[in-house]
Design a protein around this motif. Sequence first.
Motif, PDB file in Angstrom:
ATOM      1  N   ASN A 101       0.723  -0.880   0.005  1.00 25.18           N
ATOM      2  CA  ASN A 101      -0.059  -0.050  -0.103  1.00 25.18           C
ATOM      3  C   ASN A 101       0.484   1.386  -0.562  1.00 25.18           C
ATOM      4  O   ASN A 101       0.733   2.176  -0.177  1.00 25.18           O
ATOM      5  CB  ASN A 101      -1.075  -0.171   1.188  1.00 25.18           C
ATOM      6  N   LYS A 105       0.556   4.477  -2.936  1.00 22.45           N
ATOM      7  CA  LYS A 105       0.537   5.704  -2.668  1.00 22.45           C
ATOM      8  C   LYS A 105       1.482   6.010  -2.955  1.00 22.45           C
ATOM      9  O   LYS A 105       1.227   7.653  -4.169  1.00 22.45           O
ATOM     10  CB  LYS A 105       0.486   5.830  -1.413  1.00 22.45           C
ATOM     11  N   ASN A 106       3.026   5.696  -3.135  1.00 19.51           N
ATOM     12  CA  ASN A 106       3.622   6.339  -3.503  1.00 19.51           C
ATOM     13  C   ASN A 106       3.738   6.956  -5.189  1.00 19.51           C
ATOM     14  O   ASN A 106       3.836   7.699  -5.552  1.00 19.51           O
ATOM     15  CB  ASN A 106       5.507   6.197  -3.078  1.00 19.51           C
ATOM     16  N   GLU A 108       0.828   6.656  -7.117  1.00 21.26           N
ATOM     17  CA  GLU A 108      -0.051   7.548  -7.135  1.00 21.26           C
ATOM     18  C   GLU A 108       0.219   8.720  -7.300  1.00 21.26           C
ATOM     19  O   GLU A 108       0.113   9.777  -7.899  1.00 21.26           O
ATOM     20  CB  GLU A 108      -0.782   6.345  -6.134  1.00 21.26           C
TER      21      GLU A 108
END
Length: 210
Positions: A101, A105-106, A108
């Motif tokens: 995750n 997230k990074n 995105e």
Amino acid sequence: MIKISDFDQSFKTKLYDGVKNIESNSVAEAVVMIKHRSGHYFVYSLAAAGIMFALSMAYFMLSPIEYDPYTMFVTSIVLALLVGLAFKVFPGLYRIVVPRNIREKNVEIYARALFQKAQMYKTIDHTAFLVYYSLVEHRVVFLADYGVMLNTPKEEITAIEGMLNAALDAKDPKAALLDALAKIAPIMAKYLPITGEDINELPDDLDIEL
């Protein structure tokens, strides 16, 4: 693991040809960016090295064999350094120790930051899209302006994302990426057809550093 150095000038020429093919048959403005990584994970390699040091010292302390303190300390330090070096030589190891995750997230966040910094949202019909590959995280993001999202059916967007993700795991990722771009071209031509004079609003070789 494929490296950023694998994307040589010959490949970049083919890549830009793929982008031009999309743009010459539709009003879409395509940009492909390939980066080594989207986040800084030094703390994870440092933690792994620290764990190795602790395990090594624990082994020496609990071993029935007696070791002199100098040997224990130096060996533990060397093993910890080797673990740290392994992450440098084989960055794919980060995919083992960094939670999924966090990696996603990074990627995105980095993709959206590139989209904003490149001002891709400023095209006349808001038909720009970014294909962003992050190699260490082994992730791809397809990020499109609302002109693309409104005119292209959701199932087609899902198909595009599937093709781009499949390219990462292909035997030849570079060829698979070029093939995916070739398949995206008729989709964009169908839902974002050229209606008048087509203006190339974004450079085909656009690259941004954050």
